[in-house]
Motif scaffolding. Structure first.
Motif, PDB file in Angstrom:
ATOM      1  N   ALA A   1       0.840  -1.192   0.000  1.00 21.50           N
ATOM      2  CA  ALA A   1       0.000   0.000   0.000  1.00 21.50           C
ATOM      3  C   ALA A   1       0.876   1.244   0.000  1.00 21.50           C
ATOM      4  O   ALA A   1       2.017   1.218   0.488  1.00 21.50           O
ATOM      5  CB  ALA A   1      -0.913   0.010   1.232  1.00 21.50           C
ATOM      6  N   ARG A   2       0.341   2.332  -0.533  1.00 22.92           N
ATOM      7  CA  ARG A   2       1.035   3.619  -0.495  1.00 22.92           C
ATOM      8  C   ARG A   2       0.881   4.245   0.880  1.00 22.92           C
ATOM      9  O   ARG A   2      -0.214   4.242   1.453  1.00 22.92           O
ATOM     10  CB  ARG A   2       0.463   4.586  -1.531  1.00 22.92           C
ATOM     11  CG  ARG A   2       0.711   4.221  -2.980  1.00 22.92           C
ATOM     12  CD  ARG A   2       0.191   5.345  -3.870  1.00 22.92           C
ATOM     13  NE  ARG A   2       0.314   5.033  -5.291  1.00 22.92           N
ATOM     14  CZ  ARG A   2       0.024   5.894  -6.267  1.00 22.92           C
ATOM     15  NH1 ARG A   2      -0.432   7.108  -5.961  1.00 22.92           N
ATOM     16  NH2 ARG A   2       0.172   5.545  -7.534  1.00 22.92           N
ATOM     17  N   THR A   3       1.944   4.794   1.403  1.00 18.52           N
ATOM     18  CA  THR A   3       1.822   5.561   2.641  1.00 18.52           C
ATOM     19  C   THR A   3       1.524   7.022   2.343  1.00 18.52           C
ATOM     20  O   THR A   3       1.148   7.776   3.239  1.00 18.52           O
ATOM     21  CB  THR A   3       3.105   5.448   3.473  1.00 18.52           C
ATOM     22  OG1 THR A   3       4.227   5.790   2.665  1.00 18.52           O
ATOM     23  CG2 THR A   3       3.264   4.028   4.003  1.00 18.52           C
ATOM     24  N   ASP A   4       1.687   7.428   1.082  1.00 19.81           N
ATOM     25  CA  ASP A   4       1.293   8.755   0.607  1.00 19.81           C
ATOM     26  C   ASP A   4       0.433   8.535  -0.634  1.00 19.81           C
ATOM     27  O   ASP A   4       0.927   8.060  -1.658  1.00 19.81           O
ATOM     28  CB  ASP A   4       2.513   9.597   0.248  1.00 19.81           C
ATOM     29  CG  ASP A   4       2.151  10.992  -0.237  1.00 19.81           C
ATOM     30  OD1 ASP A   4       0.972  11.226  -0.582  1.00 19.81           O
ATOM     31  OD2 ASP A   4       3.054  11.850  -0.297  1.00 19.81           O
ATOM     32  N   PRO A   5      -0.858   8.859  -0.557  1.00 20.66           N
ATOM     33  CA  PRO A   5      -1.747   8.555  -1.682  1.00 20.66           C
ATOM     34  C   PRO A   5      -1.346   9.231  -2.988  1.00 20.66           C
ATOM     35  O   PRO A   5      -1.736   8.772  -4.069  1.00 20.66           O
ATOM     36  CB  PRO A   5      -3.115   9.046  -1.196  1.00 20.66           C
ATOM     37  CG  PRO A   5      -2.818  10.004  -0.088  1.00 20.66           C
ATOM     38  CD  PRO A   5      -1.575   9.516   0.557  1.00 20.66           C
ATOM     39  N   ASP A   6      -0.566  10.295  -2.912  1.00 21.67           N
ATOM     40  CA  ASP A   6      -0.173  11.024  -4.112  1.00 21.67           C
ATOM     41  C   ASP A   6       1.217  10.646  -4.623  1.00 21.67           C
ATOM     42  O   ASP A   6       1.682  11.208  -5.625  1.00 21.67           O
ATOM     43  CB  ASP A   6      -0.212  12.539  -3.833  1.00 21.67           C
ATOM     44  CG  ASP A   6      -1.604  13.022  -3.460  1.00 21.67           C
ATOM     45  OD1 ASP A   6      -2.571  12.560  -4.096  1.00 21.67           O
ATOM     46  OD2 ASP A   6      -1.719  13.833  -2.516  1.00 21.67           O
ATOM     47  N   ASP A   7       1.863   9.721  -3.949  1.00 19.34           N
ATOM     48  CA  ASP A   7       3.239   9.374  -4.311  1.00 19.34           C
ATOM     49  C   ASP A   7       3.341   7.891  -4.652  1.00 19.34           C
ATOM     50  O   ASP A   7       3.336   7.039  -3.767  1.00 19.34           O
ATOM     51  CB  ASP A   7       4.183   9.707  -3.153  1.00 19.34           C
ATOM     52  CG  ASP A   7       5.635   9.390  -3.475  1.00 19.34           C
ATOM     53  OD1 ASP A   7       5.934   9.048  -4.646  1.00 19.34           O
ATOM     54  OD2 ASP A   7       6.471   9.473  -2.561  1.00 19.34           O
ATOM     55  N   PRO A   8       3.475   7.536  -5.945  1.00 21.06           N
ATOM     56  CA  PRO A   8       3.596   6.126  -6.322  1.00 21.06           C
ATOM     57  C   PRO A   8       4.875   5.482  -5.801  1.00 21.06           C
ATOM     58  O   PRO A   8       4.984   4.260  -5.766  1.00 21.06           O
ATOM     59  CB  PRO A   8       3.574   6.161  -7.858  1.00 21.06           C
ATOM     60  CG  PRO A   8       3.955   7.558  -8.222  1.00 21.06           C
ATOM     61  CD  PRO A   8       3.454   8.429  -7.124  1.00 21.06           C
ATOM     62  N   GLY A   9       5.823   6.308  -5.385  1.00 26.18           N
ATOM     63  CA  GLY A   9       7.060   5.772  -4.835  1.00 26.18           C
ATOM     64  C   GLY A   9       6.997   5.470  -3.356  1.00 26.18           C
ATOM     65  O   GLY A   9       7.999   5.088  -2.750  1.00 26.18           O
ATOM     66  N   SER A  10       5.821   5.628  -2.758  1.00 27.06           N
ATOM     67  CA  SER A  10       5.688   5.412  -1.310  1.00 27.06           C
ATOM     68  C   SER A  10       5.157   4.032  -0.955  1.00 27.06           C
ATOM     69  O   SER A  10       4.795   3.789   0.204  1.00 27.06           O
ATOM     70  CB  SER A  10       4.759   6.478  -0.709  1.00 27.06           C
ATOM     71  OG  SER A  10       3.420   6.300  -1.146  1.00 27.06           O
ATOM     72  N   VAL A  11       5.113   3.118  -1.924  1.00 28.29           N
ATOM     73  CA  VAL A  11       4.573   1.781  -1.671  1.00 28.29           C
ATOM     74  C   VAL A  11       5.392   1.079  -0.579  1.00 28.29           C
ATOM     75  O   VAL A  11       6.629   1.068  -0.606  1.00 28.29           O
ATOM     76  CB  VAL A  11       4.568   0.931  -2.949  1.00 28.29           C
ATOM     77  CG1 VAL A  11       4.139  -0.505  -2.645  1.00 28.29           C
ATOM     78  CG2 VAL A  11       3.635   1.551  -3.990  1.00 28.29           C
ATOM     79  N   THR A  12       4.681   0.508   0.366  1.00 29.54           N
ATOM     80  CA  THR A  12       5.288  -0.120   1.540  1.00 29.54           C
ATOM     81  C   THR A  12       4.636  -1.481   1.763  1.00 29.54           C
ATOM     82  O   THR A  12       3.490  -1.702   1.367  1.00 29.54           O
ATOM     83  CB  THR A  12       5.095   0.792   2.772  1.00 29.54           C
ATOM     84  OG1 THR A  12       5.618   2.089   2.467  1.00 29.54           O
ATOM     85  CG2 THR A  12       5.779   0.241   4.006  1.00 29.54           C
TER      86      THR A  12
END
Length: 380
Positions: free
Chosen positions: A173-184
């Motif tokens: 899941a993304r930890t920042d909905p606007d950042d595709p690089g935030s997947v965790t």
């Protein structure tokens, strides 16, 4: 009969191969037709896999697992798939989940989950794909929001193997909905509130339960985060590289099963005053099938050897997965053809092999994605 590749296996690996083949023939095969027809997973078979320690293949020994090398893992996947691909798929996804926990989880998570999962239950799931994000997982929309000592997960995942019977889910899941690089990457127990969708009714692999999962403000402890924020996709790709070697091995097992059935049928089916195995057109089909099976197995072994040697196996894994999965479709198609009209009925297992084979070219990275990965290694 498999061609002579046993020289590449150690004595222990050959013993494991023979043990799993015996289990596949004596325990998995007899349940395959009914479990496929009723779309029900054979739980007694799963318990048998656990008794053989196969549900702990990728779990470290200190947590009760088998902790095998990649070549042994491939051999086991091949032989389980020889029995039934749906069972092999369930096992490989369970092992993806235990691999993620073993490699990325904290000590408390490992101690809490791995011993029981190595023993077979709870069953693991791996939730990366979404309805709008399959081959490009960076487009996922599932979000994990940090709230104090918890994460709150909202979103939907699709095509989840073990969706009904699984209890522990590896979720991206993304930890920042606007950042595709935030997947965790997170560990989410089903008991936290995961909603399970209806079981998909599929062309093949019918005994394997495939569902959607919905996360509606599902809360988990912050310690259930498996990777640092933003490192989830790289972790997923790393785990999936090994997983693709396993899928390629499954393709070999299914192909070998189809070849063996075709050879047996050709030897006993008589037409034109003799077995059809004496007809050149049939013999050439069997020769082509055997060559594809053998080539696929060699590609799998090479990818596994690279992984075990500490080399980067991404290209070799994609080559093995691409070639072996496409070969499985062709080999199973030809097995049906050798059987003629009987191959189109449920009286013979080749029709199930044919239906099952197609998924190998789709899950854990389509053939098109594998070719793109290979091309990067060749061109870029």
């Amino acid at each position: 009969m498999a061609l002579a590749t046993t020289g590449t296996l150690s004595e222990e690996q050959r013993a494991i191969r023979d043990l799993v083949r015996e289990f596949a023939v004596e325990e998995i095969r007899p349940t395959a037709r009914e479990s496929d027809a009723t779309e029900t997973f054979p739980e007694a078979v799963w318990d048998g896999l656990a008794d053989l320690d196969l549900t702990g293949l990728t779990t470290p020994e200190r947590y009760g697992g088998f902790d095998v090398d990649r070549l042994t893992y491939s051999v086991v996947n091949e032989e389980v798939a020889y029995g039934q691909l749906a069972v092999a798929t369930a096992l490989s996804v369970h092992c993806l989940a235990t691999s993620c926990i073993a490699e990325f989880g904290g000590e408390r998570l490992k101690e809490r989950y791995l011993p029981d999962m190595a023993a077979g239950r709870p069953v693991g799931m791996f939730a990366l794909s979404e309805p709008g994000a399959g081959s490009n997982p960076a487009e996922m929309t599932t979000v994990a929001r940090r709230e104090g000592d918890e994460y709150v997960i909202t979103g939907e995942k699709q095509w989840i193997t073990n969706g009904e019977r699984g209890e522990v889910c590896i979720v991206f899941a993304r930890t920042d909905p606007d950042d595709p690089g935030s997947v965790t990457q997170f560990l989410v127990p089903k008991s936290a509130g995961i909603e399970v969708g209806p079981k998909e009714h599929k062309l093949g692999l019918r005994a394997s339960d495939t569902t959607a999962l919905t996360f509606d403000e599902v809360k988990i402890p912050a310690e259930n985060r498996l990777t640092p924020e933003g490192k989830g996709l790289s972790a997923a790709f790393h785990i999936l590289t090994g997983g693709r070697i396993g899928i390629a091995a499954q393709a070999v097992g299914l192909s070998q099963a189809a070849l063996d059935e075709a050879v047996a049928y050709a030897n006993q089916r008589e037409q034109f005053d003799g077995p059809i195995a004496d007809i050149q057109a049939v013999r050439h089909k069997l020769a082509d099938m055997a060559t594809r099976v053998h080539a696929s197995r060699l590609l799998v072994y090479e990818a596994a050897r690279q992984a075990d040697a500490g080399a980067d196996p991404r290209i070799a894994a994609s080559m093995a997965k691409y070639f072996a999965s496409e070969a499985a479709v062709d080999v199973c198609n030809e097995a049906v053809q050798v059987h003629g009209g009987y191959g189109y009925t449920t009286d013979f297992p080749v029709e199930r092999f044919y239906r099952d084979a197609k998924i190998l070219t789709i899950y854990e990275g389509t053939s098109e994605i594998q070719k793109e990965i290979i091309a990067r290694g060749v061109v870029d």
